[in-house]
Design an enzyme around this catalytic site. Structure first.
Site, PDB file in Angstrom:
ATOM      1  CD  GLU A 164      -1.212  -2.350   2.037  1.00 12.97           C
ATOM      2  OE1 GLU A 164      -1.853  -3.420   2.032  1.00 12.97           O
ATOM      3  OE2 GLU A 164      -0.078  -2.218   2.557  1.00 12.97           O
ATOM      4  CG  ASN A 221       0.556 -16.111  -2.432  1.00 14.46           C
ATOM      5  OD1 ASN A 221       1.727 -16.506  -2.421  1.00 14.46           O
ATOM      6  ND2 ASN A 221      -0.403 -16.770  -3.067  1.00 14.46           N
ATOM      7  CE1 TYR A 222       0.271  -7.581   2.679  1.00  9.65           C
ATOM      8  CE2 TYR A 222      -0.307  -6.198   0.801  1.00  9.65           C
ATOM      9  CZ  TYR A 222      -0.146  -6.365   2.168  1.00  9.65           C
ATOM     10  OH  TYR A 222      -0.414  -5.316   3.028  1.00  9.65           O
ATOM     11  CG  HIS A 223      -1.255  -7.022  -4.208  1.00  4.03           C
ATOM     12  ND1 HIS A 223      -1.616  -5.934  -3.455  1.00  4.03           N
ATOM     13  CD2 HIS A 223       0.058  -6.825  -4.553  1.00  4.03           C
ATOM     14  CE1 HIS A 223      -0.594  -5.096  -3.356  1.00  4.03           C
ATOM     15  NE2 HIS A 223       0.439  -5.617  -4.002  1.00  4.03           N
ATOM     16  CE  LYS A 283      -4.626  -8.545   2.099  1.00  2.51           C
ATOM     17  NZ  LYS A 283      -4.783  -9.131   0.742  1.00  2.51           N
TER      18      LYS A 283
END
Length: 399
Positions: A289, A303-305, A336
């Site tokens: 971010e 994976n994060y997004h 996150k």
């Protein structure tokens, strides 16, 4: 092998009292309870060249100043009594100190002293106490004579000595020819140099002993870098700077900046290699971010997004060679992930700061050999690199 006595033949440490730093209480400019220093200074009158330092966890609060100190017997003419004093010239270091701050007076040369003041409760104070083997200090000087009770500086010890402004003059001349054949008289990129450093190390295992392997790689790269740097800098000094002071200053700054930036990059390169050897998926320096770029994200940035990917299986690792006040930078790098991780080579971070890290849901990762610089209570809340790898592997297997 680097010894503490290479830098300090002996030291005395105490807490500063009002009479020593408060002009309203005294104008004597002398340290109290100084007689014990005869074991280090002897009995003759000496005028010392002094380097005064004030250390705090805020980099902007670290100040240095040159000064003079006089060691003398105030009752030299008395037939039976002695009263030794150490008089110091007016300086901003003592003027900016507070009652209770730790002061260390160390002999660094025949007629040279280092006067180190560390803010009470700071990381700098904890590091100084660990380096010199000091327990809790009161208002009377405690002495350490390293001429007779020396110690070898390990990775953490060298780190602290460097922060005090001392040069670690340690090289491996046997590798110089190999370095020059491979790189010539120029520095390669940090990634290439880190890879070369790893190739010169045997008998380590990134799988079985990742903590030991990391420190071994870092130490070897530092030695190789200093060896090549010494050669290149000596050649440049031999060529001269055409009498231009600005050219010399510019070159000196470039040497300093190269050292600083290389250390952080090499730390990341060696960590990445250890993760790869352990078959751990990761993304390095990718955007989350607000254009933030965490040093490492596990398993991947994709994976994060991915909104469907469980946040419980995401891990973020910040990397800081030196933490002190800079650790807070990692807190906003991956929204996150609630519980973040930070690995650092900083020894003996203060209890106040490690407690604040815990309150901010930041898990400190410290290589096992550096954990000895922390208190037992702190160590109970710290994990090492091996434990971190196990955590990430477990989450990866649950994907």
């Amino acid at each position: 092998m680097i010894l503490l006595s290479n830098y300090f033949s002996g030291i005395g440490a105490k807490r500063l009292s009002s009479v020593e730093i408060n002009p309203g209480a005294s104008n004597q400019h002398e340290f109290n309870g100084i007689n014990e220093f005869r074991a280090i200074f002897g009995s003759d009158r000496i005028i010392f060249k002094g380097k005064f330092m004030y250390l705090d966890d805020n980099p902007n609060q670290i100040i240095t100043e040159d000064g003079a100190l006089t060691w003398y017997d105030a009752r030299a003419n008395h037939p039976t009594r002695t009263e030794y004093r150490l008089y110091y010239s007016t300086n901003s270091i003592i003027a900016n100190s507070s009652i209770g701050d730790l002061i260390v007076i160390g002999r660094t040369g025949e007629n040279e002293l280092a006067i180190i003041v560390a803010s009470e409760g700071s990381t700098a104070e904890q590091q100084i106490k660990w380096l010199f083997g000091l327990e809790e200090i009161a208002n009377r000087f405690v002495l350490r004579d390293f001429a007779s009770d020396d110690q070898v500086l390990n990775f953490a010890g060298k780190h602290i000595i460097s922060t005090l402004g001392f040069e670690i003059e340690e090289t491996v001349p046997d590798y110089l020819e190999q370095l020059l054949v491979k790189f010539g008289s120029a520095f390669p990129t940090t990634a290439i140099f880190s890879e070369f450093a790893r190739s010169t190390v045997e008998d380590v295992s990134a799988i079985e002993e990742p903590d030991t392997t990391l420190i071994t790689w870092l130490e070897r790269e530092e030695l190789l870098f200093r060896t090549l740097e010494k050669y290149i800098v000596e050649q440049r000094l031999y060529e001269g700077f055409a009498g231009e002071v600005d050219n010399f200053i510019s070159y000196s700054l470039s040497v300093h900046n190269r050292r600083k930036s290389r250390a952080g990059h090499s730390f990341e390169h060696h960590l990445a290699s250890i993760f790869e050897i352990n078959e751990i998926l990761f993304s390095k320096g990718r955007k989350t971010e607000r254009n933030n770029k965490p040093d490492f994200l596990f398993p991947t940035i994709e994976n994060y997004h991915n909104e469907e990917f469980s946040t419980e299986l995401l891990t973020m690792l910040g990397v800081k060679t030196s933490a002190k006040d800079r650790w807070r930078q990692v807190l906003s790098e991956a929204d996150k992930i609630e519980n973040k991780h930070l690995i650092t080579l900083e020894p003996a971070i203060s209890n106040n700061q490690t407690e604040e890290m815990r309150e901010q849901n930041l898990q400190l990762v410290i290589p096992s050999s550096i954990q000895e610089t922390y208190t037992e209570n702190q160590q109970s809340h710290i994990i090492d690199l091996n434990e971190f790898i196990s955590l990430v592997k477990d989450r990866q297997q649950r994907n």
